[in-house]
Every structure is written in C-alpha cells, then in structure tokens.
Design an enzyme around this catalytic site. Structure first.
Site, PDB file in Angstrom:
ATOM      1  N   CYS A  67      42.046  38.069  75.669  1.00 21.83           N
ATOM      2  CA  CYS A  67      41.732  38.466  74.288  1.00 21.83           C
ATOM      3  C   CYS A  67      42.441  37.543  73.301  1.00 21.83           C
ATOM      4  CB  CYS A  67      42.175  39.902  74.029  1.00 21.83           C
ATOM      5  SG  CYS A  67      41.321  41.146  75.008  1.00 21.83           S
ATOM      6  N   CYS A  77      43.931  47.626  82.254  1.00 26.38           N
ATOM      7  CA  CYS A  77      43.435  46.887  81.090  1.00 26.38           C
ATOM      8  C   CYS A  77      42.658  47.856  80.208  1.00 26.38           C
ATOM      9  CB  CYS A  77      42.532  45.734  81.529  1.00 26.38           C
ATOM     10  SG  CYS A  77      41.680  44.907  80.138  1.00 26.38           S
ATOM     11  N   ASN A 104      16.506  41.709  82.453  1.00 26.82           N
ATOM     12  CA  ASN A 104      17.149  42.544  81.449  1.00 26.82           C
ATOM     13  C   ASN A 104      16.224  42.858  80.272  1.00 26.82           C
ATOM     14  OD1 ASN A 104      19.425  43.870  80.190  1.00 26.82           O
ATOM     15  ND2 ASN A 104      19.657  42.065  78.899  1.00 26.82           N
ATOM     16  N   CYS A 155      24.846  33.465  72.741  1.00 28.94           N
ATOM     17  CA  CYS A 155      26.252  33.824  72.930  1.00 28.94           C
ATOM     18  C   CYS A 155      27.176  32.735  72.395  1.00 28.94           C
ATOM     19  CB  CYS A 155      26.550  34.101  74.400  1.00 28.94           C
ATOM     20  SG  CYS A 155      26.226  32.709  75.496  1.00 28.94           S
TER      21      CYS A 155
END
Length: 437
Positions: free
Chosen positions: A97, A168, A307, A395
C-alpha cells in the site's frame, strides 16, 4: 546549513555520483501519480514518500537525479487535515500500500482527479465521471505472498526483503483465517532455505485454494502430508517446482460472481479481478452502456475467463472473445457451453496487429487490457469504420491517455466515464470509458 562534500573521482565503471544525505524543509504542493508528495527545493522537484499536499515537512534526500530528487519524510512540521492513521501495523515497511496515511475520501478524490486529467486532454467538452467504490477493507479475495529464509509475507517497500505477515486488513476474512491456520505448516514444508511464492485465493463461498510455486524439486510425499494438514474449507490446490515434478491436489473449481447472475468458474492461478464487489459494479455499468440487443455481435478483447462477455451473452448478445491465454479461452468456451450462451472464444496475441481480428459486422467492442494498454488494438479499431461504440476498461491512466488519443483521431468521442477504486489504499486507478463515433 552545512554543505556536504560530493565524490568527484571517476570510478572504473560508470555509476551515479555518491551523494551524502541532505536534510531540507519542504512545502508539499501536490501528489505524484504514485502517491508521493511533490515539493520544490532550489527550483528542483522533490518527491517525498509519505507526505501530503499542504504539509510542511523535514525530509532527507535519498537519491539525486538530473531533473528531480527523491526524499524520505523525517518530520511533519505542519500536518494536512486529510492525514489518516494507517490501518495496518506494517504499513511503513510493506510495499503493498502507498496511501493508508491519506483519508479514504481524499484517496477517491485523488484518483478521480487523475482520470479527469486524462479525459480533459482527450475530450473537447467536460465529461461526467461516475465513482465506483465499495469497502476499503477486507476487499481482496486473493493474495500472493513471498517466502524466503523461513519468512512468509509481502515484499518490503523498495526492497526484495520480505516482511513477515500475520494478518492483512485488506484481505477477506477467509484468507486471514487460512493464513493463520496454515502458516506454520507451510513454513515447515518449505524449510529455512527455500524460496517460493504462495498464493491464497478465496471464492464466493469462502473456500480457499493454496498454490505454492517453489525453487527446486517437489517431494510428492511431503506434499501429501502438507495437504492433509490444511484445515477445511481451505485446501492445497497444487505445488509446482522449478525443476519438477508438479503435485496436483483437489482441483474442483472456485466460483466468482461477475454480473447478470453469472458465476465464473476458475482455478487457483487464473486471473480474476482482486476486488469482486467493485468488479461487479464495473460489469453492470458496462452492460448498461453497451445496451446489448438480442442477436447483435459484441467483441470482447482481453476477455480472460469471460468476466464481461458471459454477462453480455446472457443479456442476449452474440459475443466473440479474444485473449492470449489458451487455458482461459478453453475455460470460457466451456462455461459458455454449460450456460447455453451464444459466446465463442479465440486465442490471439492482442499486442500483434497481424493477429487481431475484428468481425466485419461488429459495431460494439469492449476491451480490458493489462497496464501496457492496447495500442495495436486501438489502431485496428480506429481503421474499422463499422465500430461505433467502445467501452475501454483501463488499469493505467498513462496508457489509457495514449490509446484515447488514437481513438480521438478516428472521430471517437468520450461520452461517459467512471473511476472505480479496485485497489483502495494504493495509487492504482481502474476506470471505464464509453466512446462513440
């Protein structure tokens, strides 16, 4: 401020000059695309990890470049109202992160602004940007951990070192439970010297598949012993060694909800979007944009397991899907057959313009490329005059900007767009853009 000496000798090999650390005071003006704070010192840009806009910081220069410097945050002199306490104990060390120190609402605003910048450069008029998000915790249904020297965890920030992981906050509960129950057995199986990659993948029903890829050989007997020690509903899916052989355990498929009441079947190691709840919203939005009509042909590029295309086919469209992965293409074809849908899938290298096929009667296209984007495909679509509607799922804002410029030259206009927060607490931006010609 004391001046530090810089080595000026010429080494045998060409390397960067060795620069002694320098401590400076900076006012942070903005966030860079990778989430670092941006300030200026002596008319030179400085990137400061962990710093936020409006903050005044003391920072230490760690790397010097010709046009910019990099620094680490030492002290906050003035703190942003958007600063947040990280939700993870190992956030400062872990490389997973980058934005936990920024309040979540501000993260969404930052990511939306990145997309708006791309759209404004490729549109003559303002584009409305919808926002898609879900929970910012427990959203990941899969995780890939590294293993070395007896340590199982995530790779450290800007390092190949591994930070030991107990739990996590971004992982679904079933993954954290499986990690807690299986960690000791996995470490015992791999030993102190092995190097490996351990993947955990959860399905919609809470089953968790464990896949291990390791250096060296695989001991079949020890794999059986490890498999027997894994507590259900988790199971050892497979163990793959770099020198063979491969141990295969339970391989009943996992299931992943996409949209339009379609559940994709997949195996551990197959690609699925990490955030199922956000993915479902993206697919539903794309279905709305494409408005599939009974019998019309829609092409799905970088289709993966189906998808987008399987929900489109269930809505009545005839779908052709293209991707490079033979295993995924075979799975998509089988699922279309099992669902009784009009969808066909084909292997194609979509980065090779000679391998790209656009059906003659195709008016609508959806594409969901990796971070490299889809330059060759967009050039092909631009030259195919029959295509009038495109949904581009991206993305990476940089490659999206490049590809939108290609489509703009072919008279496509951006009609709508959405920023989807697929990866909360990271700088990654997922987006969907509707274009019409």
């Amino acid at each position: 401020m004391a001046k530090h000496r810089i080595n000026t000798f010429k080494p045998a090999k060409k390397t960067r000059p060795q620069v002694h650390p320098q401590t400076i005071e900076l006012t942070i003006e903005s966030l860079a695309d990778d989430g670092r704070g941006v300030g200026r010192h002596q008319n030179k840009v400085v990137f400061v990890s962990g710093a936020l806009p409006t903050e005044v910081v003391m920072a230490k220069i760690t790397r010097v470049h010709k046009r910019f410097d990099e620094a680490e945050l030492l002290e906050l002199l003035e703190t942003s109202a958007d600063r947040n306490d990280p939700i993870c104990e190992i956030y400062e060390q872990c490389g997973g992160c980058q934005l936990q120190h920024l309040q979540y609402a501000a993260q969404l605003k930052f990511k939306r602004s990145k997309l708006e910048k791309v759209l404004s450069a490729n549109s003559a008029s303002a584009v409305s940007v919808a926002e898609i998000s879900a929970d910012d915790r427990a959203y990941r249904h899969r995780a890939r951990l590294a293993y070395s020297d007896g340590v199982l965890g995530f790779k450290a920030r800007a390092s190949h070192n591994i930070i030991a992981l107990e739990q996590c906050p971004l992982l679904e509960d079933s993954l954290n439970t499986t990690l807690a129950l299986s960690k000791t057995a996995i470490q015992g199986f791999l030993g102190d010297k092995a190097r490996a990659e351990v993947s955990f993948t959860a399905d919609r029903d809470g089953r968790v598949a464990i896949l291990i890829r390791k250096d060296g050989y695989v001991d079949i007997k020890r794999c059986e012993e490890l498999s027997a020690s894994i507590v259900a509903p988790a199971f050892l899916h497979s163990v793959i060694g770099s020198k063979g052989p491969e141990w295969l355990g339970a391989n009943s498929p996992l299931q992943y909800n996409t949209a339009n009441s379609v559940a994709l079947r997949y195996q551990a190691g197959d690609f699925t979007q990490v955030n199922a709840r956000v993915n479902q919203q993206i697919v539903e939005l794309c279905l709305k944009w494409l408005a599939p009509q009974a019998g019309e042909l829609i092409s799905d590029y970088f289709c993966g397991l189906g998808n987008f295309s399987l929900p489109l086919a269930k809505a009545g469209a005839e779908v052709m899907g293209f991707d490079a992965g033979e295993k995924m293409i075979n799975s998509a074809n089988q699922q279309a057959l099992d669902y009784g849908l009009s969808a066909s899938y084909f292997c194609a290298d979509l980065f090779d313009d000679t391998a790209i096929s656009i059906p003659a009667n195709c008016r609508k296209v959806i594409l969901d490329p990796p971070r490299a984007g889809a330059k060759a495909l967009c050039e092909k679509i631009a030259a195919h005059k029959a295509v009038t509607h495109i949904v581009y799922v991206s993305c990476d804002p940089a490659t999206l900007a490049r590809d939108l410029a290609i489509l703009r030259q072919a008279k496509f206009k951006i009609v709508e767009a959405a920023m989807a927060d697929m990866f909360p607490h990271t700088y990654h931006v997922e987006s969907a853009v509707l274009l019409q010609r």
